[in-house]
Motif scaffolding. Structure first.
Motif, PDB file in Angstrom:
ATOM      1  N   GLU A   1     -14.728  16.031   5.765  1.00 28.60           N
ATOM      2  CA  GLU A   1     -14.214  17.256   6.389  1.00 28.60           C
ATOM      3  C   GLU A   1     -13.426  16.942   7.656  1.00 28.60           C
ATOM      4  O   GLU A   1     -12.417  17.581   7.954  1.00 28.60           O
ATOM      5  CB  GLU A   1     -15.371  18.212   6.716  1.00 28.60           C
ATOM      6  N   ASN A   2     -13.893  15.940   8.408  1.00 28.30           N
ATOM      7  CA  ASN A   2     -13.143  15.503   9.580  1.00 28.30           C
ATOM      8  C   ASN A   2     -11.724  15.094   9.199  1.00 28.30           C
ATOM      9  O   ASN A   2     -10.775  15.403   9.906  1.00 28.30           O
ATOM     10  CB  ASN A   2     -13.847  14.302  10.228  1.00 28.30           C
ATOM     11  N   ILE A   3     -11.633  14.392   8.064  1.00 25.90           N
ATOM     12  CA  ILE A   3     -10.338  13.847   7.649  1.00 25.90           C
ATOM     13  C   ILE A   3      -9.437  14.932   7.060  1.00 25.90           C
ATOM     14  O   ILE A   3      -8.224  14.935   7.282  1.00 25.90           O
ATOM     15  CB  ILE A   3     -10.556  12.705   6.627  1.00 25.90           C
ATOM     16  N   THR A   4     -10.026  15.888   6.326  1.00 26.01           N
ATOM     17  CA  THR A   4      -9.195  16.857   5.604  1.00 26.01           C
ATOM     18  C   THR A   4      -8.835  18.095   6.431  1.00 26.01           C
ATOM     19  O   THR A   4      -7.936  18.845   6.052  1.00 26.01           O
ATOM     20  CB  THR A   4      -9.891  17.341   4.307  1.00 26.01           C
ATOM     21  N   LEU A   5      -9.525  18.310   7.556  1.00 27.28           N
ATOM     22  CA  LEU A   5      -9.328  19.562   8.290  1.00 27.28           C
ATOM     23  C   LEU A   5      -7.866  19.795   8.692  1.00 27.28           C
ATOM     24  O   LEU A   5      -7.292  20.845   8.402  1.00 27.28           O
ATOM     25  CB  LEU A   5     -10.220  19.607   9.539  1.00 27.28           C
TER      26      LEU A   5
ATOM     27  N   ALA B   1      -6.730  10.256  11.498  1.00 29.98           N
ATOM     28  CA  ALA B   1      -5.370  10.235  12.044  1.00 29.98           C
ATOM     29  C   ALA B   1      -4.351   9.949  10.938  1.00 29.98           C
ATOM     30  O   ALA B   1      -3.287  10.563  10.881  1.00 29.98           O
ATOM     31  CB  ALA B   1      -5.273   9.196  13.156  1.00 29.98           C
ATOM     32  N   LEU B   2      -4.695   9.028  10.033  1.00 28.49           N
ATOM     33  CA  LEU B   2      -3.757   8.644   8.973  1.00 28.49           C
ATOM     34  C   LEU B   2      -3.514   9.776   7.980  1.00 28.49           C
ATOM     35  O   LEU B   2      -2.470   9.830   7.341  1.00 28.49           O
ATOM     36  CB  LEU B   2      -4.287   7.415   8.219  1.00 28.49           C
ATOM     37  N   ALA B   3      -4.494  10.674   7.853  1.00 25.86           N
ATOM     38  CA  ALA B   3      -4.390  11.741   6.856  1.00 25.86           C
ATOM     39  C   ALA B   3      -3.185  12.636   7.110  1.00 25.86           C
ATOM     40  O   ALA B   3      -2.724  13.343   6.223  1.00 25.86           O
ATOM     41  CB  ALA B   3      -5.675  12.562   6.835  1.00 25.86           C
ATOM     42  N   MET B   4      -2.684  12.643   8.343  1.00 26.56           N
ATOM     43  CA  MET B   4      -1.512  13.464   8.666  1.00 26.56           C
ATOM     44  C   MET B   4      -0.215  12.726   8.359  1.00 26.56           C
ATOM     45  O   MET B   4       0.870  13.224   8.661  1.00 26.56           O
ATOM     46  CB  MET B   4      -1.549  13.879  10.137  1.00 26.56           C
ATOM     47  N   HIS B   5      -0.306  11.525   7.799  1.00 28.51           N
ATOM     48  CA  HIS B   5       0.880  10.693   7.534  1.00 28.51           C
ATOM     49  C   HIS B   5       1.753  10.546   8.781  1.00 28.51           C
ATOM     50  O   HIS B   5       2.942  10.884   8.757  1.00 28.51           O
ATOM     51  CB  HIS B   5       1.707  11.274   6.383  1.00 28.51           C
ATOM     52  N   PRO B   6       1.172  10.069   9.859  1.00 25.53           N
ATOM     53  CA  PRO B   6       1.948   9.980  11.104  1.00 25.53           C
ATOM     54  C   PRO B   6       2.987   8.856  11.041  1.00 25.53           C
ATOM     55  O   PRO B   6       2.864   7.927  10.255  1.00 25.53           O
ATOM     56  CB  PRO B   6       0.877   9.654  12.150  1.00 25.53           C
ATOM     57  N   LYS B   7       4.028   9.016  11.882  1.00 26.15           N
ATOM     58  CA  LYS B   7       5.044   7.963  11.988  1.00 26.15           C
ATOM     59  C   LYS B   7       4.613   6.911  13.000  1.00 26.15           C
ATOM     60  O   LYS B   7       5.122   5.794  12.997  1.00 26.15           O
ATOM     61  CB  LYS B   7       6.365   8.580  12.445  1.00 26.15           C
ATOM     62  N   ILE B   8       3.731   7.337  13.927  1.00 29.74           N
ATOM     63  CA  ILE B   8       3.300   6.449  15.010  1.00 29.74           C
ATOM     64  C   ILE B   8       1.781   6.523  15.087  1.00 29.74           C
ATOM     65  O   ILE B   8       1.203   7.600  14.918  1.00 29.74           O
ATOM     66  CB  ILE B   8       3.879   6.917  16.361  1.00 29.74           C
ATOM     67  N   MET B   9       1.140   5.386  15.335  1.00 30.10           N
ATOM     68  CA  MET B   9      -0.294   5.412  15.599  1.00 30.10           C
ATOM     69  C   MET B   9      -0.559   4.836  16.991  1.00 30.10           C
ATOM     70  O   MET B   9      -0.081   3.748  17.338  1.00 30.10           O
ATOM     71  CB  MET B   9      -1.054   4.586  14.554  1.00 30.10           C
ATOM     72  N   LEU B  10      -1.328   5.582  17.780  1.00 29.12           N
ATOM     73  CA  LEU B  10      -1.697   5.139  19.121  1.00 29.12           C
ATOM     74  C   LEU B  10      -3.186   4.776  19.117  1.00 29.12           C
ATOM     75  O   LEU B  10      -4.005   5.504  18.531  1.00 29.12           O
ATOM     76  CB  LEU B  10      -1.447   6.260  20.143  1.00 29.12           C
ATOM     77  N   PHE B  11      -3.526   3.688  19.749  1.00 29.60           N
ATOM     78  CA  PHE B  11      -4.931   3.288  19.850  1.00 29.60           C
ATOM     79  C   PHE B  11      -5.277   3.091  21.318  1.00 29.60           C
ATOM     80  O   PHE B  11      -4.702   2.241  21.988  1.00 29.60           O
ATOM     81  CB  PHE B  11      -5.169   1.983  19.078  1.00 29.60           C
TER      82      PHE B  11
END
Lengths: 223, 245
Positions: B99-103, B153-163
């Motif tokens: 649910e965290n991932i799909t919300l 975070a990846l579930a949104m298909h982002p162009k950039i990932m920040l850590f």
């Protein structure tokens, strides 16, 4: 004639008392629901990053929390008609109870929201949720779990406060008790019965709140 | 090619504390940049400016062609393109891992339930925990929580990932599983900005290392050069401390 045993007056007039009992229940349920919705909106308003709304929320809470409920009730029933706005006795009781307790709901909800770690807001906003969507899906569900005990106590207080509606002739439980009393002068028995009928509502409600509280604790969904 | 992220003379203050000083910094598409430096050097603030968790004071910050602090910028739209992973995970405790991932895909991207759940399960498998879909965060270890956060975070298909220091709150044996998930992303060509003290990760997979101190970018270099021939004294000092253990 059979002897007049103690409590006979209550048994004989139970239908009248139960009529009042149901009106007390209805008044409590409806005003609780309205105060819950209204209080949540005001509680959120008190913390949004927009000063006019925050100020409005603060004024609301301070005003309605710091004036007696009885005065608010009289204001609705006796005062507003002078301004051409007329409510029935029941409506006056309903709205004054709802508006008064909404101030307390707002404070509980605000405290609940502020106890949620700010990382929750940051994580949701970072996913693209708007402020309000974050409130709805992330913050409020967690805040409500925290504020169930104080809200439960508040609704118990609200239920008892419905007795004030007897002063404007809403035919709720206490009012029916007073009617009976003036008819029979069996004050002790009648008000004992009225008190017990209030307990029949408040004790189960308190038990229900404890149950929900334990369920939430056992679910163990801490961060 | 225009950079994906572009800081131009960006300044930021917390009250009278000048935390970013004339920062100029670019990240191009597909690049993996590690930012390191002592605590309080402004590296977390820098990364949090990229998705406007922190507003900048002055200067110009353009991300994916959008001026981040422009009043007209649709920040919610931009944030959908920028995933971020926090030191403290910040999973939603009232929801299962899945649910965290799909919300956000469901509510923000308006994806169908089937599609969102299929994506969610695929991402959970990708971060190595397909069996934890229905577990609540409280029942997951720190490393598992952080991997769910990466999947979220990846579930949104982002162009950039920040850590933002993704492994700093983890026990040593859990650090590797999170770093492995991140390395997997590097292989995919994700544009990444990583604030970390994991010098092994920096040396092995990053394209560039940026060293910050006291709100200033002191040095930018390739990993090989950064460790072998650091240019500034301050970098040498920092490296001698951090590489000893």
């Amino acid at each position: 004639m059979p002897p007049d045993y103690v409590g006979k007056v209550v048994i004989d007039n139970l239908p009248l008392l139960l009529e009042g009992f149901w009106i007390t229940i209805w008044l409590s349920i409806l005003s609780s629901l309205i105060s819950l919705v209204l209080g949540t909106v005001i509680g959120v308003a008190r913390i949004v990053p927009f000063r006019p709304l925050r100020s409005f929320g603060t004024v609301y809470v301070e005003f309605f929390r710091n004036t007696p409920l009885l005065i608010q009730l009289f204001f609705f029933y006796h005062g507003l008609p002078r301004a051409g706005i007329t409510f029935s006795a029941f409506e006056s009781a309903l709205w004054s109870l709802a508006i008064y307790h909404a101030a307390y709901v707002a404070e509980a909800v605000r405290a609940g929201i502020q106890s949620i770690h700010r990382g929750q807001m940051e994580a949701a906003r970072s996913l693209g949720f708007s402020y309000l969507a974050t409130m709805r899906y992330i913050i409020l569900p967690q805040a409500f779990a925290i504020v169930i005990p104080p809200l439960g106590n508040l609704f118990i207080a609200l239920l008892k406060n419905t007795s004030l509606a007897s002063t404007i002739a809403v035919a709720e439980l206490l009012y029916q008790g007073e009617v009976l009393d003036s008819r029979t002068f069996r004050t002790f028995e009648i008000f004992t019965a009225v008190g017990i009928l209030y307990l029949c509502l408040t004790l189960p409600l308190g038990g229900f709140v404890n149950l929900v509280e334990r369920r939430l604790a056992r679910a163990g969904r801490g961060a | 090619m225009a950079p994906m992220i572009s800081f131009r003379k960006v300044n930021k203050w917390f009250g009278s504390n000048h935390v970013l000083k004339d920062v100029t910094f670019d990240v191009v598409e597909g690049e993996v940049v590690v930012i390191c430096g002592p605590s309080g050097s402004g590296k977390s603030t820098l990364i949090r400016c990229i998705n406007r968790l922190e507003p900048i004071g002055n200067g110009e910050l353009v991300v994916d062609g959008i001026s981040v602090n422009d009043r007209k910028a649709d920040i919610n739209r931009l944030r959908q393109e920028i995933g971020i992973v926090f030191q403290s995970f910040n999973l939603f405790p009232h929801m299962t891992a899945l649910e965290n991932i799909t919300l956000a895909p469901l509510k923000v991207r308006k994806m169908s339930k089937e599609e969102a759940e299929a994506t969610g399960l695929r991402l959970l498998a990708r971060v190595g925990m397909p069996e934890k879909a229905n577990a609540y965060p409280a029942h997951l270890s720190g490393g598992q929580q952080q991997r769910v956060a990466i999947a979220r975070a990846l579930a949104m298909h982002p162009k950039i990932m920040l850590f933002d220091e993704p492994t700093s709150a983890l026990d040593p044996e859990m650090i590797k599983e999170v770093l492995d998930a991140m390395k997997d992303l590097v292989k995919d060509g994700m544009t990444m900005v990583v604030v970390t003290h994991e010098m092994g990760f920096a040396r092995e997979v990053s394209h560039r290392i940026t060293f910050m101190d006291n709100g200033i970018i002191v040095e930018e270099n390739t990993p090989a050069e950064f460790f072998a021939n650091p240019r500034s004294e301050r970098t040498k000092q920092f490296l001698s401390k951090i590489l000893k253990h």
